[in-house]
Structure formats: C-alpha cells, structure tokens
Design a protein around this motif. Structure first.
Motif, PDB file in Angstrom:
ATOM      1  N   ALA A 182       0.681  -5.986   9.549  1.00  0.00           N
ATOM      2  CA  ALA A 182       1.048  -6.687   8.325  1.00  0.00           C
ATOM      3  C   ALA A 182       1.152  -5.712   7.156  1.00  0.00           C
ATOM      4  O   ALA A 182       0.414  -4.726   7.102  1.00  0.00           O
ATOM      5  CB  ALA A 182       0.006  -7.762   8.012  1.00  0.00           C
ATOM      6  N   PRO A 183       2.082  -5.974   6.214  1.00  0.00           N
ATOM      7  CA  PRO A 183       2.145  -5.152   4.992  1.00  0.00           C
ATOM      8  C   PRO A 183       0.813  -5.166   4.270  1.00  0.00           C
ATOM      9  O   PRO A 183       0.083  -6.172   4.296  1.00  0.00           O
ATOM     10  CB  PRO A 183       3.243  -5.842   4.170  1.00  0.00           C
ATOM     11  N   ASP A 184       0.488  -4.070   3.612  1.00  0.00           N
ATOM     12  CA  ASP A 184      -0.816  -3.938   2.971  1.00  0.00           C
ATOM     13  C   ASP A 184      -1.049  -5.005   1.921  1.00  0.00           C
ATOM     14  O   ASP A 184      -2.172  -5.472   1.737  1.00  0.00           O
ATOM     15  CB  ASP A 184      -0.943  -2.545   2.341  1.00  0.00           C
ATOM     16  N   GLU A 185       0.024  -5.413   1.219  1.00  0.00           N
ATOM     17  CA  GLU A 185      -0.151  -6.412   0.149  1.00  0.00           C
ATOM     18  C   GLU A 185      -0.476  -7.797   0.688  1.00  0.00           C
ATOM     19  O   GLU A 185      -0.860  -8.691  -0.073  1.00  0.00           O
ATOM     20  CB  GLU A 185       1.105  -6.488  -0.728  1.00  0.00           C
ATOM     21  N   PHE A 186      -0.323  -7.996   2.014  1.00  0.00           N
ATOM     22  CA  PHE A 186      -0.687  -9.278   2.617  1.00  0.00           C
ATOM     23  C   PHE A 186      -2.160  -9.313   3.041  1.00  0.00           C
ATOM     24  O   PHE A 186      -2.656 -10.353   3.466  1.00  0.00           O
ATOM     25  CB  PHE A 186       0.178  -9.557   3.851  1.00  0.00           C
ATOM     26  N   MET A 187      -2.848  -8.182   2.937  1.00  0.00           N
ATOM     27  CA  MET A 187      -4.232  -8.075   3.385  1.00  0.00           C
ATOM     28  C   MET A 187      -5.191  -8.248   2.213  1.00  0.00           C
ATOM     29  O   MET A 187      -4.969  -7.718   1.120  1.00  0.00           O
ATOM     30  CB  MET A 187      -4.476  -6.714   4.037  1.00  0.00           C
ATOM     31  N   CYS A 188      -6.266  -8.997   2.446  1.00  0.00           N
ATOM     32  CA  CYS A 188      -7.280  -9.180   1.399  1.00  0.00           C
ATOM     33  C   CYS A 188      -8.003  -7.850   1.176  1.00  0.00           C
ATOM     34  O   CYS A 188      -8.481  -7.237   2.133  1.00  0.00           O
ATOM     35  CB  CYS A 188      -8.284 -10.254   1.814  1.00  0.00           C
ATOM     36  N   PRO A 189      -8.100  -7.374  -0.071  1.00  0.00           N
ATOM     37  CA  PRO A 189      -8.771  -6.102  -0.332  1.00  0.00           C
ATOM     38  C   PRO A 189     -10.244  -6.088   0.061  1.00  0.00           C
ATOM     39  O   PRO A 189     -10.809  -5.024   0.281  1.00  0.00           O
ATOM     40  CB  PRO A 189      -8.612  -5.934  -1.861  1.00  0.00           C
ATOM     41  N   ILE A 190     -10.874  -7.261   0.153  1.00  0.00           N
ATOM     42  CA  ILE A 190     -12.297  -7.327   0.476  1.00  0.00           C
ATOM     43  C   ILE A 190     -12.524  -7.281   1.983  1.00  0.00           C
ATOM     44  O   ILE A 190     -13.311  -6.475   2.484  1.00  0.00           O
ATOM     45  CB  ILE A 190     -12.945  -8.592  -0.122  1.00  0.00           C
ATOM     46  N   THR A 191     -11.828  -8.138   2.718  1.00  0.00           N
ATOM     47  CA  THR A 191     -12.049  -8.250   4.164  1.00  0.00           C
ATOM     48  C   THR A 191     -11.069  -7.426   4.991  1.00  0.00           C
ATOM     49  O   THR A 191     -11.311  -7.186   6.167  1.00  0.00           O
ATOM     50  CB  THR A 191     -11.934  -9.714   4.611  1.00  0.00           C
ATOM     51  N   ARG A 192      -9.943  -7.012   4.380  1.00  0.00           N
ATOM     52  CA  ARG A 192      -8.866  -6.306   5.074  1.00  0.00           C
ATOM     53  C   ARG A 192      -8.306  -7.151   6.209  1.00  0.00           C
ATOM     54  O   ARG A 192      -7.880  -6.642   7.246  1.00  0.00           O
ATOM     55  CB  ARG A 192      -9.337  -4.950   5.609  1.00  0.00           C
ATOM     56  N   GLU A 193      -8.269  -8.474   5.993  1.00  0.00           N
ATOM     57  CA  GLU A 193      -7.667  -9.397   6.943  1.00  0.00           C
ATOM     58  C   GLU A 193      -6.490 -10.100   6.281  1.00  0.00           C
ATOM     59  O   GLU A 193      -6.412 -10.208   5.048  1.00  0.00           O
ATOM     60  CB  GLU A 193      -8.692 -10.422   7.424  1.00  0.00           C
ATOM     61  N   LEU A 194      -5.555 -10.579   7.093  1.00  0.00           N
ATOM     62  CA  LEU A 194      -4.381 -11.278   6.582  1.00  0.00           C
ATOM     63  C   LEU A 194      -4.811 -12.515   5.797  1.00  0.00           C
ATOM     64  O   LEU A 194      -5.600 -13.330   6.273  1.00  0.00           O
ATOM     65  CB  LEU A 194      -3.475 -11.679   7.745  1.00  0.00           C
ATOM     66  N   MET A 195      -4.288 -12.645   4.581  1.00  0.00           N
ATOM     67  CA  MET A 195      -4.709 -13.761   3.722  1.00  0.00           C
ATOM     68  C   MET A 195      -4.046 -15.074   4.141  1.00  0.00           C
ATOM     69  O   MET A 195      -2.879 -15.104   4.538  1.00  0.00           O
ATOM     70  CB  MET A 195      -4.377 -13.434   2.262  1.00  0.00           C
ATOM     71  N   LYS A 196      -4.793 -16.159   4.048  1.00  0.00           N
ATOM     72  CA  LYS A 196      -4.299 -17.499   4.322  1.00  0.00           C
ATOM     73  C   LYS A 196      -4.128 -18.297   3.038  1.00  0.00           C
ATOM     74  O   LYS A 196      -3.215 -19.100   2.917  1.00  0.00           O
ATOM     75  CB  LYS A 196      -5.261 -18.235   5.262  1.00  0.00           C
ATOM     76  N   ASP A 197      -5.024 -18.094   2.088  1.00  0.00           N
ATOM     77  CA  ASP A 197      -4.977 -18.807   0.812  1.00  0.00           C
ATOM     78  C   ASP A 197      -5.172 -17.792  -0.314  1.00  0.00           C
ATOM     79  O   ASP A 197      -6.235 -17.725  -0.931  1.00  0.00           O
ATOM     80  CB  ASP A 197      -6.072 -19.881   0.778  1.00  0.00           C
ATOM     81  N   PRO A 198      -4.138 -16.979  -0.618  1.00  0.00           N
ATOM     82  CA  PRO A 198      -4.304 -15.938  -1.632  1.00  0.00           C
ATOM     83  C   PRO A 198      -4.407 -16.501  -3.047  1.00  0.00           C
ATOM     84  O   PRO A 198      -3.701 -17.448  -3.398  1.00  0.00           O
ATOM     85  CB  PRO A 198      -3.037 -15.087  -1.464  1.00  0.00           C
ATOM     86  N   VAL A 199      -5.301 -15.913  -3.831  1.00  0.00           N
ATOM     87  CA  VAL A 199      -5.459 -16.302  -5.231  1.00  0.00           C
ATOM     88  C   VAL A 199      -5.511 -15.041  -6.093  1.00  0.00           C
ATOM     89  O   VAL A 199      -5.870 -13.957  -5.625  1.00  0.00           O
ATOM     90  CB  VAL A 199      -6.747 -17.122  -5.457  1.00  0.00           C
TER      91      VAL A 199
END
Length: 453
Positions: free
Chosen positions: A370-387
């Motif tokens: 996944a592109p880096d901007e799709f990853m949560c900076p805290i968990t480094r997992e693909l985001m489902k509900d980005p805020v």
C-alpha cells in the motif's frame, strides 16, 4: 572535534545493530548476515560475513571477554559464534519458535537472555547451553533487555512502553508502566555502581519512541528493586533508538575499579524489598508456529513456512510430501504441473488446487504494498477509518483516539502539543483507500483468469 574514519557499505539491507569488543566491530542486518571487522583499520575479517540465520538479524553482542559473538533473528534462534574463527559454537532455539528481537549475555557469561515478539523471554544457562526458563513477561513484543553488572538482575522493555526488573529466576521485582509512551527501544545498565556502606546503587538508561532518554536508579536500600527516575534529558527531539553506557566506573571515594565479583556478596537477591515471588506472571511457552509466511516475501520462506502455509490453505495432505522433498519458498515459487507430478501428487484435483493457491499467493505478493499515505503513522497498518488530527496528519481513528486518551497530548508525528483533540473524518482519503483495495482485488482476479486460460 569529530571526524569520520570510514564508512562500511557491505550490507545489502538495513543495519539493525552494531557491537564492539576490545578488538572487533560486529554489525547485523536485515540481509540475514553479520559482518565482523577489526578495529585496527576496520577491514573485514576473512571469515566474514557470517551466514546462519534464515531471516533478518535483529541484534548482536559480544561476551565480556570478547571470545563469543551472539546474534538473534526472526527465525527464532540465537546463534553463538566464535569471535576468532566465525565458527558456530551453538544454536539455541526459542521453545515456541517466536521471532527474537533482542538478546543479551550476562557480564560473567553465566546467563543468556532473549526477548521475543510473543511477549516471552527465554533464559539459558550459557555454559551448558540449556534452557532454564521461558516465561511470558509482557503482552507486547520484548525489544530491549540488559543484565545488571552483578548478573543477578535483568531489565526488559517492550513496545507497549513498560520497563520491568527481574531476578535471575524470572521473578518480577518491579514494573514501571508507561516508562516510554510509544514503546521502549533500548535499555542499558552502566558498568559503574555506587557502594556506600550496605547500600548498592546502579544506573539504568532507557530510551524510546517518545523522544526521551531516561536515567533510573536501581537501589538496594529500602524500597530496593524499584527504579527511580532522575531528571530526563531534554534535548532529544526525535525517537531515540539506542543508548549505551560508558565503560568506566569507580567506587565513590576510591580509585580502585570494582568488578562484578566484588559486588556479588553485597547484592543478594533476597535483600531486595520486593520478594522473589512478587507479581510474577510466569507461564511456560506453549509451542506455536513461526508466523513467517504472513509478512515475508515468498522467496524468503523457509521449509517450515511453506508447510505452515499448506496447512492454512487446507492442503494438509501435501505437508509430508513437501517436507520429504525439502521444498522451501524459492522451490514453491517455481512449482508447475510437471514438478508437481514429479513430487508424486497424482490427484489432478489436488494438483490444480495447489497450483491455483500458489498463483494467488504470487499475485498477492506482487505489487500489493500500500502507498505510505494509506498507512496509519502510529500502527503502520492500512487505515479503515482515517481522520485528520490538529497536527494536520491523518491517522486511523481508533489509534489516535487511544493516543489522545493517554497522558501524552502531543502529536505522534511532530511531538508538539495538540491544540485540540477534535478529529475530522478524512473522507477523500477513505475513498482513495477503498478504490486502491478494489483495484488490488481486481488485479488478483485478472491474474488468476489469465493463468487459467
């Protein structure tokens, strides 16, 4: 004055750790090797690189005498090397085969400790190379550990941020919760200690992802065993990944250098305020499979990873065949109808299922990052509900809410105070992630159809 002596560029992946002995420098890497250099001119020794681990090497360290070099890896093993010849002296496996993140040898070379991703720590008698204890000591990965100068205590740190002090029997002496908000990255006892009458004090340094380096006192006085923080160092502005203590230390008021053997009679475990049985949550390691196939490229899989994958895919009847023929990841990636028949897989349906699973696996691993901007900076997992938080960065809602509920009201990215805890849904990012996931699923489906044709 600081000047660069040389730059060593021999590793082909990230350098994870480095360690000095009186005459050698050792480095470990994600490329599965260790490299050993002489400190005289930093030339690489003839027996280097050292190859023995199946996966990346996370940590390396020398014995106090410099005779042994130790390394631990995702493959769940600690390898003991001869620092003089590079020969493997022993291979010690974690009982549950859990990936090992850190290892440490006691100053007197009596005990060997290794921390694992499943929250356990394995303790071996180094001289006999026998396992003394494997205990669950954390709910998170154990990523830091060190022995006290007297070798009768050790400290562990985990990704959840806790520091814990243990005796040599894996009994908990003290737990310092949330010592580092974002997780401990390293800890180290200073070799020097203070002897004042019947009181002994050690210094412990720890650092973490919270951009803080902390110095602690571990004392034998009343309340001994409880680390007490000294003032924190304020100048760190980014996550601190490592810390080391200086190698000089003297008894207060005297010029003679103390040794670990000098301290031992003064530091009997039963004299600590916390009893040896206090708060221990020890459990024996249960056997568990090595979760290597979940996060490694197919070409890096071991034979065990392939067999685990077969079981997960419902192809249990093939495990024995693959084991007998020593099929690892590279062999699996090259498997086709002809080689499957050569393995003696007579059932057409079973062969077809196997080949379809392999093609799906290869398609999943090709271009699926996944592109880096799709990853949560805290968990480094693909985001489902980005805020979007007040710092302007996007996070997974659950992760940033958990962060805000904690005591640290600063930005995970900038370490500056958050002006507000208000979170704004990032709908455009969520739509982009959804489209990307759909495209990935479509790519896999098209790949399978093309192969079937």
């Amino acid at each position: 004055m600081v000047s660069l002596i040389c730059t060593l560029r021999h590793h082909t992946d990230e350098v994870t750790c480095c360690a000095f002995s009186p005459s050698l420098l050792a480095t470990s890497s994600g490329d599965k090797t260790l490299r050993v250099y002489t400190t005289a001119d930093f030339s690489e020794l003839p027996f280097s690189p050292l190859r023995g681990h199946g996966y990346g090497v996370h940590c390396c360290c020398f014995s106090s005498c410099g005779s042994f070099l130790l390394s631990c890896s995702t493959d769940g093993s600690v390898i003991v090397w001869s620092a003089e010849t590079g020969e493997v002296k022993a291979t010690l496996e974690h009982p549950g085969r859990s990936p090992l993140r850190v290892c440490a040898l006691a100053p007197d070379s009596s005990l060997l400790l290794a921390g694992a991703c499943d929250g356990t720590a394995a303790l071996w008698d180094f001289r006999s190379k026998t396992l003394r204890r494997c205990a669950t000591i954390s709910e998170a990965s154990v990523v830091a550990c060190c022995f006290s100068p007297c070798a009768q205590m050790f400290v562990t740190g985990c990704t959840r941020g806790d520091l814990k002090l243990w005796d040599a029997y894996t009994s908990l002496l003290h737990a310092e919760k949330d010592a580092h908000d974002l997780g401990v990255t390293c800890c180290c006892f200073a070799p020097q200690f203070i002897v004042n009458g019947c009181c002994v004090e050690f210094r412990l340094a720890s650092c973490g992802q919270d951009s803080q380096l902390k110095i602690w006192i571990v004392s034998q006085r009343e309340g001994a065993g409880r680390p007490t923080p000294l003032p924190q160092l304020p100048h760190l502005s980014a996550p601190s990944l490592d810390c080391r203590a200086g190698e000089t230390g003297r008894e207060r008021g005297r010029e003679s250098v103390l040794t670990a053997s000098t301290l031992k009679p003064l530091c009997r475990i039963e004299e600590f305020y916390y009893s040896a049985a206090a708060e221990s949550k020890e459990t024996q390691c249960q056997g568990r499979k090595l979760p290597g196939h979940s996060g490694l490229l197919l070409t890096d899989w071991s034979e065990d990873d392939v067999q685990t994958w077969l079981r997960d895919e419902g192809l249990v009847e093939l495990v024995g065949v693959f084991k007998a023929n020593n099929i690892d990841g590279p062999e699996l990636s090259q498997l086709n109808k002809e080689t499957a028949a050569e393995l003696g897989i007579e059932s057409v349906g079973l062969r077809g299922r196997l080949l379809r699973r392999i093609e799906a696996l290869k398609a999943e691993q090709n271009g699926s990052e996944a592109p880096d901007e799709f990853m949560c900076p805290i968990t480094r997992e693909l985001m489902k509900d980005p805020v979007i938080a007040a710092d302007g960065y996007s996070y997974e809602r659950e992760s940033i809410e958990s962060w805000i509920r904690g005591k640290n009201k600063t930005s995970p990215m900038t370490n500056l105070p958050l002006q507000t805890t208000l979170l704004t849904p990032n709908r455009s990012l969520k739509m982009a992630i959804t489209r990307w996931k759909s495209n990935q699923e479509l790519r896999v489906a098209e790949h399978l159809i093309t192969k079937a044709d």
